[in-house]
Design a protein around this motif. Structure first.
Motif, PDB file in Angstrom:
ATOM      1  N   GLN A  82       0.853  -1.177   0.000  1.00  0.00           N
ATOM      2  CA  GLN A  82       0.000   0.000   0.000  1.00  0.00           C
ATOM      3  C   GLN A  82       0.891   1.230   0.000  1.00  0.00           C
ATOM      4  N   MET A  83       0.737   2.056  -1.014  1.00  0.00           N
ATOM      5  CA  MET A  83       1.591   3.233  -1.174  1.00  0.00           C
ATOM      6  C   MET A  83       0.732   4.487  -1.073  1.00  0.00           C
ATOM      7  N   ASN A  84       0.960   5.271  -0.040  1.00  0.00           N
ATOM      8  CA  ASN A  84       0.227   6.510   0.185  1.00  0.00           C
ATOM      9  C   ASN A  84       1.168   7.708   0.061  1.00  0.00           C
ATOM     10  N   SER A  85       0.576   8.869  -0.073  1.00  0.00           N
ATOM     11  CA  SER A  85       1.352  10.118  -0.177  1.00  0.00           C
ATOM     12  C   SER A  85       2.471   9.983  -1.201  1.00  0.00           C
ATOM     13  N   LEU A  86       2.113   9.505  -2.360  1.00  0.00           N
ATOM     14  CA  LEU A  86       3.114   9.250  -3.386  1.00  0.00           C
ATOM     15  C   LEU A  86       3.748  10.530  -3.888  1.00  0.00           C
ATOM     16  N   LYS A  87       5.016  10.418  -4.224  1.00  0.00           N
ATOM     17  CA  LYS A  87       5.800  11.545  -4.717  1.00  0.00           C
ATOM     18  C   LYS A  87       6.352  11.208  -6.101  1.00  0.00           C
ATOM     19  N   PRO A  88       6.679  12.211  -6.891  1.00  0.00           N
ATOM     20  CA  PRO A  88       7.278  11.920  -8.206  1.00  0.00           C
ATOM     21  C   PRO A  88       8.535  11.048  -8.105  1.00  0.00           C
ATOM     22  N   GLU A  89       9.269  11.183  -7.019  1.00  0.00           N
ATOM     23  CA  GLU A  89      10.481  10.371  -6.845  1.00  0.00           C
ATOM     24  C   GLU A  89      10.196   8.914  -6.500  1.00  0.00           C
ATOM     25  N   ASP A  90       8.915   8.555  -6.376  1.00  0.00           N
ATOM     26  CA  ASP A  90       8.534   7.144  -6.211  1.00  0.00           C
ATOM     27  C   ASP A  90       8.297   6.464  -7.555  1.00  0.00           C
ATOM     28  N   THR A  91       8.551   7.164  -8.643  1.00  0.00           N
ATOM     29  CA  THR A  91       8.366   6.611  -9.977  1.00  0.00           C
ATOM     30  C   THR A  91       9.459   5.598 -10.280  1.00  0.00           C
ATOM     31  N   PHE A  92       9.066   4.335 -10.386  1.00  0.00           N
ATOM     32  CA  PHE A  92       9.964   3.211 -10.607  1.00  0.00           C
ATOM     33  C   PHE A  92       9.150   2.051 -11.177  1.00  0.00           C
ATOM     34  N   VAL A  93       9.861   1.021 -11.605  1.00  0.00           N
ATOM     35  CA  VAL A  93       9.263  -0.297 -11.764  1.00  0.00           C
ATOM     36  C   VAL A  93       9.405  -1.002 -10.411  1.00  0.00           C
ATOM     37  N   TYR A  94       8.308  -1.526  -9.914  1.00  0.00           N
ATOM     38  CA  TYR A  94       8.289  -2.196  -8.617  1.00  0.00           C
ATOM     39  C   TYR A  94       8.244  -3.710  -8.812  1.00  0.00           C
ATOM     40  N   TYR A  95       9.095  -4.399  -8.068  1.00  0.00           N
ATOM     41  CA  TYR A  95       9.225  -5.855  -8.157  1.00  0.00           C
ATOM     42  C   TYR A  95       8.948  -6.491  -6.801  1.00  0.00           C
ATOM     43  N   CYS A  96       8.260  -7.625  -6.811  1.00  0.00           N
ATOM     44  CA  CYS A  96       8.179  -8.413  -5.594  1.00  0.00           C
ATOM     45  C   CYS A  96       9.153  -9.585  -5.716  1.00  0.00           C
ATOM     46  N   ALA A  97       9.554 -10.111  -4.566  1.00  0.00           N
ATOM     47  CA  ALA A  97      10.531 -11.179  -4.532  1.00  0.00           C
ATOM     48  C   ALA A  97      10.313 -12.041  -3.304  1.00  0.00           C
ATOM     49  N   ALA A  98      10.764 -13.277  -3.377  1.00  0.00           N
ATOM     50  CA  ALA A  98      10.592 -14.235  -2.286  1.00  0.00           C
ATOM     51  C   ALA A  98      11.950 -14.749  -1.821  1.00  0.00           C
ATOM     52  N   GLN A  99      12.112 -14.827  -0.507  1.00  0.00           N
ATOM     53  CA  GLN A  99      13.351 -15.323   0.077  1.00  0.00           C
ATOM     54  C   GLN A  99      13.042 -16.348   1.157  1.00  0.00           C
ATOM     55  N   TYR A 100      13.658 -17.521   1.070  1.00  0.00           N
ATOM     56  CA  TYR A 100      13.401 -18.552   2.072  1.00  0.00           C
ATOM     57  C   TYR A 100      14.154 -18.263   3.367  1.00  0.00           C
ATOM     58  N   SER A 101      15.378 -17.786   3.236  1.00  0.00           N
ATOM     59  CA  SER A 101      16.251 -17.644   4.403  1.00  0.00           C
ATOM     60  C   SER A 101      15.706 -16.677   5.440  1.00  0.00           C
ATOM     61  N   GLY A 102      15.405 -15.471   5.003  1.00  0.00           N
ATOM     62  CA  GLY A 102      14.954 -14.454   5.941  1.00  0.00           C
ATOM     63  C   GLY A 102      16.081 -13.710   6.630  1.00  0.00           C
ATOM     64  N   ASN A 103      17.318 -14.098   6.373  1.00  0.00           N
ATOM     65  CA  ASN A 103      18.455 -13.447   7.029  1.00  0.00           C
ATOM     66  C   ASN A 103      19.015 -12.275   6.239  1.00  0.00           C
ATOM     67  N   TYR A 104      18.581 -12.126   5.013  1.00  0.00           N
ATOM     68  CA  TYR A 104      19.164 -11.100   4.138  1.00  0.00           C
ATOM     69  C   TYR A 104      18.057 -10.350   3.402  1.00  0.00           C
ATOM     70  N   LEU A 105      17.091  -9.883   4.117  1.00  0.00           N
ATOM     71  CA  LEU A 105      15.917  -9.319   3.457  1.00  0.00           C
ATOM     72  C   LEU A 105      16.207  -8.009   2.743  1.00  0.00           C
ATOM     73  N   TYR A 106      17.306  -7.338   3.089  1.00  0.00           N
ATOM     74  CA  TYR A 106      17.655  -6.096   2.417  1.00  0.00           C
ATOM     75  C   TYR A 106      18.539  -6.339   1.190  1.00  0.00           C
ATOM     76  N   THR A 107      18.941  -7.580   0.975  1.00  0.00           N
ATOM     77  CA  THR A 107      19.948  -7.905  -0.033  1.00  0.00           C
ATOM     78  C   THR A 107      19.322  -8.511  -1.274  1.00  0.00           C
ATOM     79  N   ILE A 108      19.455  -7.808  -2.388  1.00  0.00           N
ATOM     80  CA  ILE A 108      18.820  -8.239  -3.639  1.00  0.00           C
ATOM     81  C   ILE A 108      19.265  -9.637  -4.031  1.00  0.00           C
ATOM     82  N   GLY A 109      20.541  -9.908  -3.952  1.00  0.00           N
ATOM     83  CA  GLY A 109      21.094 -11.172  -4.427  1.00  0.00           C
ATOM     84  C   GLY A 109      20.689 -12.387  -3.628  1.00  0.00           C
ATOM     85  N   GLN A 110      20.071 -12.171  -2.472  1.00  0.00           N
ATOM     86  CA  GLN A 110      19.693 -13.298  -1.619  1.00  0.00           C
ATOM     87  C   GLN A 110      18.244 -13.720  -1.793  1.00  0.00           C
ATOM     88  N   TYR A 111      17.547 -13.116  -2.728  1.00  0.00           N
ATOM     89  CA  TYR A 111      16.169 -13.517  -2.989  1.00  0.00           C
ATOM     90  C   TYR A 111      16.149 -14.661  -4.005  1.00  0.00           C
TER      91      TYR A 111
END
Length: 124
Positions: A82-111
């Motif tokens: 849910q994205m509220n108070s959207l700004k022009p700088e929120d303009t992107f392609v948005y991707y969802c991803a799944a990670q089994y580990s859960g230890n590297y949730l900020y790390t793209i390569g671990q998904y």
């Protein structure tokens, strides 16, 4: 076959809201942590938000904290942003991803799995 399919993107004016959905199939959704990332053309993909398997714990980047909310419905195999108070700088392609580990949730390569992305454009 694992699939993550995002939907809900579009064009919205600054200050508006959108809700992105990501429908998962082909694996046991409730056993994976889920994340949302975003990317502009020619730029690196960046972390937006993540949620634990149960949905109890959430994580946000500083740029979206207080404006975006991640949630999931394990009965529907779907994660939301849910994205509220959207700004022009929120303009992107948005991707969802799944990670089994859960230890590297900020790390793209671990998904483990990724969707194809959905475009969000915020006009000023």
């Amino acid at each position: 076959q694992v699939q993550l399919v995002e939907s809900g993107g579009g064009l919205v004016q600054a200050g508006g809201s959108l809700r992105l959905s990501c429908a998962a199939s082909g694996y046991t959704f409730s056993t994976y942590h889920m994340g949302w990332f975003r990317q502009a053309p020619g730029k690196e993909r960046e972390f937006v938000a993540a949620i634990s398997r149960s949905g109890v714990t959430t994580y946000y980047s500083d740029s979206v904290k207080g404006r975006f909310t991640i949630s999931r419905d394990n009965a529907k195999n779907t994660v939301y942003l849910q994205m509220n108070s959207l700004k022009p700088e929120d303009t992107f392609v948005y991707y969802c991803a799944a990670q089994y580990s859960g230890n590297y949730l900020y790390t793209i390569g671990q998904y483990d799995y990724w969707g194809q992305g959905t475009q969000v454009t915020v006009s000023s």
